[in-house]
Structures are given as structure tokens and as C-alpha cells.
Design a protein around this motif. Structure first.
Motif, PDB file in Angstrom:
ATOM      1  N   ALA A  67       0.834  -1.200   0.000  1.00 52.76           N
ATOM      2  CA  ALA A  67       0.000   0.000   0.000  1.00 52.76           C
ATOM      3  C   ALA A  67       0.875   1.258   0.000  1.00 52.76           C
ATOM      4  O   ALA A  67       0.575   2.230  -0.700  1.00 52.76           O
ATOM      5  CB  ALA A  67      -0.921   0.007   1.206  1.00 52.76           C
ATOM      6  N   GLU A  68       1.964   1.231   0.765  1.00 54.55           N
ATOM      7  CA  GLU A  68       2.874   2.385   0.809  1.00 54.55           C
ATOM      8  C   GLU A  68       3.530   2.604  -0.552  1.00 54.55           C
ATOM      9  O   GLU A  68       3.603   3.724  -1.037  1.00 54.55           O
ATOM     10  CB  GLU A  68       3.933   2.162   1.882  1.00 54.55           C
ATOM     11  N   VAL A  69       3.990   1.516  -1.147  1.00 58.03           N
ATOM     12  CA  VAL A  69       4.638   1.613  -2.456  1.00 58.03           C
ATOM     13  C   VAL A  69       3.639   2.111  -3.511  1.00 58.03           C
ATOM     14  O   VAL A  69       3.984   2.904  -4.375  1.00 58.03           O
ATOM     15  CB  VAL A  69       5.256   0.247  -2.864  1.00 58.03           C
ATOM     16  N   ALA A  70       2.413   1.672  -3.390  1.00 52.47           N
ATOM     17  CA  ALA A  70       1.372   2.078  -4.346  1.00 52.47           C
ATOM     18  C   ALA A  70       0.869   3.498  -4.094  1.00 52.47           C
ATOM     19  O   ALA A  70       0.059   4.005  -4.839  1.00 52.47           O
ATOM     20  CB  ALA A  70       0.212   1.087  -4.284  1.00 52.47           C
ATOM     21  N   GLY A  71       1.354   4.109  -2.998  1.00 52.02           N
ATOM     22  CA  GLY A  71       0.979   5.496  -2.725  1.00 52.02           C
ATOM     23  C   GLY A  71      -0.230   5.664  -1.828  1.00 52.02           C
ATOM     24  O   GLY A  71      -0.787   6.751  -1.734  1.00 52.02           O
TER      25      GLY A  71
END
Length: 82
Positions: free
Chosen positions: A75-79
């Protein structure tokens, strides 16, 4: 004769919530590093904790499982925030 004056600065103590957020961020940063180095399948909690300078217990205090940690990382990587 001049007297020496020292000023002591007391560090601001973080709240429990702020410490937890700081720990969670450190774990996600470490997870990103370990996954980049070894791949998602090979990344394990022991290595992630070691990379963060924390314990396995810190992982399970912030994430219910390895899958939960990886979902938060995704989720963090996906923004998205988790």
C-alpha cells in the motif's frame, strides 16, 4: 573569574502513539530494503527486524502477520496510507 554556565536540554519525550508510528515507519523502510535485496518471497521477519534494528516483537506489535506487513508495504509503495 568567569563561571561556566551550561544549559541542559531535556529531549522531548515522544508519546506512545508517536513512538509506535516511528517504529512502524522504520519497519516499513526496512521491509522495503529487504524486499528490494532478496525479493518478497525470500524476505523474512527476522531479517526485516534486524535491518530496522528492532525485534521480531516490534513487527508483531505493529502488524498482525507477515502478510499484514507486506500488505502495508504494498500500500505504501502504491501510494496509499495504511
Amino acid at each position: 573569574m568567569l563561571s561556566s554556565m551550561t544549559t541542559q536540554v531535556t529531549p522531548t519525550r515522544l508519546s506512545r502513539a508517536a513512538r509506535k508510528e516511528q517504529t512502524r515507519a522504520a519497519l516499513l523502510t526496512a521491509a522495503r530494503t529487504v524486499v528490494a535485496r532478496r525479493g518478497m518471497q525470500a524476505a523474512n521477519n527476522e531479517e526485516i527486524a534486524r535491518e530496522a534494528g528492532l525485534t521480531i516483537g516490534a513487527i508483531y506489535s505493529n502488524f498482525s502477520s507477515r502478510a499484514d506487513l507486506m500488505a502495508a508495504l504494498w500500500a505504501e509503495v502504491a501510494g496509499h496510507s495504511s
